[in-house]
Write a protein that holds these residues in place. Structure first.
Motif: not given
Length: 283
Positions: A113-121, A169-174, A209-215, A253-254
């Protein structure tokens, strides 16, 4: 002599190499039995890389170590992690991202799960270059080596018998580095990987809405460990209660994410916005 951390890394490597020799195994055979890459075994034994707890566990099992020796090796790893070091740089000694990449490579089930940066793979080479370049004390040579290693490790996505689930999150794409052209190439990679039968890519749209606020983002490797990336390095958690808590959080999240055609349509919409941005910036 090198830093105290480097000396302890070498001590761990020497001990593991000796145990492998006692077991009568080559590095290639040990890597195969442990389910890790042969370069990983070589780097660990030569004190050039700190293994994750999961990789060390796989090596000790493949070596069929008794309990006292297993504890000894784990203590050596703990000593490495506790050693002071002025630098957490991208280099041969402790490359940023190496722990995550090797943990992913050795896992049969990866959930990220990623909320800022794309997963490494999922990162393209140029995207990964910006990720590594932002690390403290990065040098062009070290960044180049780290990018090459990350791209090489991504080949596991195509191996049968593995399963990878990525939730963004869509934020990762943006959230983008470089320029729109870089991101257009990155979206091409996402769409290509999403077509693999071994991979599922889900996105939580900003309208939902996200189910949990991602930290922070995190990656589950099988059901045994979690890797958390920070600005200064990586943390590997293998406590069963912590892993279970992360599994529960990932499941939430899934459940909130869209997959399949819906996710691809969202990717294509955001991709079109980057095309328009590229046209605007090149006028």
């Amino acid at each position: 002599m090198g830093s105290e951390r480097q000396q302890r890394m070498k001590a761990l490597g020497v001990r593991l190499r000796g145990l492998r020799a006692e077991a009568g195994l080559t590095g290639a055979v040990l890597a195969q039995r442990a389910g890790v890459g042969q370069p990983t075994v070589s780097k660990v034994e030569n004190g050039r890389m700190v293994p994750s707890l999961d990789v060390l566990r796989r090596l000790t099992l493949a070596l069929d170590l008794d309990e006292p020796t297993t504890h000894e090796v784990r203590d050596l790893l703990a000593a490495v992690e506790a050693a002071p070091d002025a630098d957490e740089t991208i280099g041969d000694e402790a490359p940023a991202g190496a722990t995550l990449d090797d943990a992913v490579r050795s896992a049969r089930l990866v959930r990220s799960f990623q909320c800022v940066v794309l997963p490494a793979m999922l990162q393209s080479a140029e995207y990964a270059r910006h990720v590594f370049d932002s690390a403290p004390n990065a040098t062009p040579e070290a960044v180049g080596r780290a990018v090459a290693a990350r791209v090489e490790r991504q080949s596991v996505l195509y191996e049968p018998g593995r399963e990878s689930v990525f939730v963004l999150t869509e934020a990762v794409l943006r959230t983008w580095p470089g320029n729109p052209s870089l991101m257009l190439a990155q979206f091409d990679r996402l769409l290509a990987v999403d077509s693999l039968t071994t991979v599922r890519i889900g996105v939580i749209p900003w309208r939902r809405a996200v189910p949990v606020m991602p930290r922070h983002g995190f990656t589950l490797c099988d059901r045994r460990a979690v890797v958390v990336e920070t600005f200064r390095g990586e943390r590997v958690l293998d406590d069963s209660a912590e892993v279970a808590a992360y599994e529960e959080t990932f499941a939430r999240f899934e459940e909130a994410a869209i997959f399949g055609i819906e996710a691809r349509e969202l990717l294509l919409r955001v991709m079109q916005e980057f095309r328009e941005l590229e046209d605007f910036t090149t006028r």
